[in-house]
Design a protein around this motif. Structure first.
Motif, PDB file in Angstrom:
ATOM      1  N   MET A   1       0.846  -1.198   0.008  1.00  0.00           N
ATOM      2  CA  MET A   1      -0.073   0.063   0.080  1.00  0.00           C
ATOM      3  C   MET A   1       0.930   1.298   0.003  1.00  0.00           C
ATOM      4  O   MET A   1       0.458   2.346  -0.749  1.00  0.00           O
ATOM      5  N   LEU A   2       1.995   1.256   0.829  1.00  0.00           N
ATOM      6  CA  LEU A   2       2.730   2.443   0.848  1.00  0.00           C
ATOM      7  C   LEU A   2       3.542   2.698  -0.339  1.00  0.00           C
ATOM      8  O   LEU A   2       3.656   3.717  -1.081  1.00  0.00           O
ATOM      9  N   ALA A   3       3.952   1.561  -0.934  1.00  0.00           N
ATOM     10  CA  ALA A   3       4.680   1.652  -2.281  1.00  0.00           C
ATOM     11  C   ALA A   3       3.905   1.922  -3.547  1.00  0.00           C
ATOM     12  O   ALA A   3       4.281   3.161  -4.172  1.00  0.00           O
ATOM     13  N   ALA A   4       2.677   1.662  -3.374  1.00  0.00           N
ATOM     14  CA  ALA A   4       1.570   2.059  -4.448  1.00  0.00           C
ATOM     15  C   ALA A   4       1.444   3.588  -4.419  1.00  0.00           C
ATOM     16  O   ALA A   4       1.203   4.360  -5.276  1.00  0.00           O
ATOM     17  N   ALA A   5       1.055   4.004  -2.969  1.00  0.00           N
ATOM     18  CA  ALA A   5       0.949   5.652  -2.892  1.00  0.00           C
ATOM     19  C   ALA A   5       1.873   6.458  -3.252  1.00  0.00           C
ATOM     20  O   ALA A   5       1.872   7.286  -3.885  1.00  0.00           O
ATOM     21  N   ARG A   6       3.212   5.912  -3.192  1.00  0.00           N
ATOM     22  CA  ARG A   6       4.209   6.561  -3.512  1.00  0.00           C
ATOM     23  C   ARG A   6       4.495   6.879  -4.921  1.00  0.00           C
ATOM     24  O   ARG A   6       4.543   7.846  -5.577  1.00  0.00           O
ATOM     25  N   ARG A   7       4.075   5.571  -5.748  1.00  0.00           N
ATOM     26  CA  ARG A   7       3.901   5.748  -7.090  1.00  0.00           C
ATOM     27  C   ARG A   7       2.809   6.626  -7.552  1.00  0.00           C
ATOM     28  O   ARG A   7       3.131   7.273  -8.918  1.00  0.00           O
ATOM     29  N   ASP A   8       2.020   6.981  -6.948  1.00  0.00           N
ATOM     30  CA  ASP A   8       0.619   7.549  -7.168  1.00  0.00           C
ATOM     31  C   ASP A   8       1.200   8.887  -6.854  1.00  0.00           C
ATOM     32  O   ASP A   8       0.078   9.847  -7.185  1.00  0.00           O
ATOM     33  N   GLY A   9       2.297   9.514  -6.300  1.00  0.00           N
ATOM     34  CA  GLY A   9       2.490  10.813  -6.064  1.00  0.00           C
ATOM     35  C   GLY A   9       2.261  11.203  -4.647  1.00  0.00           C
ATOM     36  O   GLY A   9       2.425  12.482  -4.393  1.00  0.00           O
TER      37      GLY A   9
END
Length: 459
Positions: A256-264
């Motif tokens: 979830m944290l990695a995805a949020a970072r990819r989303d900006g």
């Protein structure tokens, strides 16, 4: 006249470019030159003092611990600036950032900040920065605290453990993040969902149940972390604020944290040495020195946290040093319900992380990134965390192959309670240097740091 006040010569030095044999010249408390140790470039360097490291020693930058509860003023009997900063120096830590709670008053307004600075002035053996606090009703104080140089603002999403630092509601969180986004200030968050923790709370203990570590672990479920982190990420996306997740214990949140970072989403993450060192299956019942919140989880979870560090989803490691008097740990009865939740480990961060890291194939360059470079960069501590020209001459002389057995009574923390007691760790800190002067623990020469500059000159 000597070209340098001080020169270090070492066959192993950890620089931003990697590990290399080199010499480091210091002038007026700052790194003035870093050059190869041998070769045509290695002409004589006149210096007032030359320190030649032994063959088994490595020169590291002074470490930066961005998560420390000093508890001073107001609960200095729990720790205090003199003992905490001596412990930091003994562990190679040259900069700590003190949390805004467990002291009285908390650092949630200008008066609290003034009290904290007064308590620290002239009493610290390493450099000390301060976090501010975000609590219900203090949004109007945030701009002034930011202007005064706190490094960011901590909040809790559930009860903090002390009444004077209440948690924020979801609405408080969003409103506070809007203010912090306008300031481009960092919000650091204890992310556990209050409702899920309350729902998981066991009933009154009977028949020795309060000594069960498994029972305590079930009372702080991983789902409570994930739910709270998801709420923080949603609020950060909505407001554009920078957020930092404190003491991540559950590896299930990493995707979830990695995805949020990819989303900006502007999010950073820390974990702690105890989550990387211990496993729930190995904690004896009644061993309340291991109690912390969120809790130490299972061995498989620990290995996934290590992968999160390797992948860069977790940015750095901080101690979350949260000490208390021995009687508050209730070791006499081993009651997890009654014991204060916090691990005392400020002096042991480097050897505990290195002991585990080397077993998994990591290098000292990785450990320095997690314990010095990244915390300094994320918190905004300028001139720290690297051996580089222009940075403060903060160093740790470290013997990575030496081993020792932790004796809690010989640590510099105020109270001899730690889960590391009796544990064999690899890596010994032999010297710590702050701005070109060795820290002996006799004379407090640390400074108070403000975001972007120093606020008190050396005494």
């Amino acid at each position: 006249m000597a070209a340098f006040d001080l020169v270090f010569r070492a066959r192993r030095v950890i620089t931003p470019e990697g590990e290399t044999p080199c010499r480091v010249g210091v002038r007026h408390g700052r790194v003035a030159a870093v050059e190869p140790l041998t070769g045509v470039e290695a002409t004589a360097w006149p210096a007032d003092r030359v320190v030649e490291l032994a063959d088994d020693e490595v020169l590291l930058p002074g470490l930066v611990d961005a998560h420390v509860h000093v508890n001073d003023p107001g609960r200095a009997e729990w720790e205090g600036f003199p003992s905490a900063t001596r412990a930091a120096a003994a562990g190679g830590v040259t900069t700590v950032i003190d949390m805004p709670l467990n002291s009285v008053p908390p650092t949630v307004d200008r008066a609290g900040l003034a009290a904290k600075r007064a308590a620290a002035t002239g009493r610290v053996h390493v450099d000390v920065g301060l976090w501010g606090g975000l609590v219900p009703g203090n949004r109007g104080e945030l701009p002034a605290l930011h202007a005064a140089g706190v490094f960011g603002f901590k909040c809790f999403l559930l009860h903090s453990g002390v009444a004077e630092f209440p948690p924020v509601s979801p609405a408080d969180l969003v409103a506070g993040l809007r203010v912090l986004a306008d300031l481009d200030a960092l919000a650091i968050v204890h992310a556990e969902d209050a409702h899920l923790v309350a729902r998981a709370a066991p009933g009154p203990a009977t028949g020795g149940q309060a000594a069960s570590y498994a029972r305590f672990l079930a009372s702080r479920p991983a789902l409570a972390e994930h739910t709270a982190i998801a709420a923080v990420l949603a609020a950060a996306a909505r407001t554009g604020a920078r957020v930092h997740i404190l003491h991540l214990s559950s590896a299930d949140a990493l995707p979830m944290l990695a995805a949020a970072r990819r989303d900006g989403v502007r999010v950073s993450v820390e974990t702690c040495p105890h989550y990387l060192s211990f496993a729930a299956e190995e904690i004896p019942d009644g061993a309340t020195q291991f109690k912390c919140c969120p809790p130490i989880r299972e061995a498989a979870n620990r290995e996934r946290l290590w992968r999160g560090l390797a992948d860069g989803v977790i940015d750095y490691v901080a101690s979350d040093h949260s000490p208390c008097p021995a009687e508050l740990k209730r070791l006499d009865v081993g009651d997890f319900d009654l014991a204060w939740g916090g691990v005392a480990s400020l002096q042991l961060g480097l050897p505990s992380v290195w002991t585990q890291a080397r077993r998994r194939g990591f290098a000292l360059t990785d450990v320095v990134r997690w314990l010095a470079d990244r915390p300094a960069a994320i918190a905004g501590v300028t001139g720290k965390g690297r051996i580089a020209v222009g940075h403060d001459a903060d160093f740790c002389v470290f013997a990575p192959d030496a081993a020792f057995v932790v004796d809690a009574a010989r640590l510099h923390h105020r109270h001899p309670v730690t889960p590391y007691h009796g544990r064999t760790l690899t890596g010994v800190v032999r010297q710590t240097w702050l701005r070109g002067r060795e820290v002996t623990g006799d004379v407090p020469r640390g400074r108070l740091l403000s975001r972007g500059h120093q606020v008190e000159e050396e005494r």
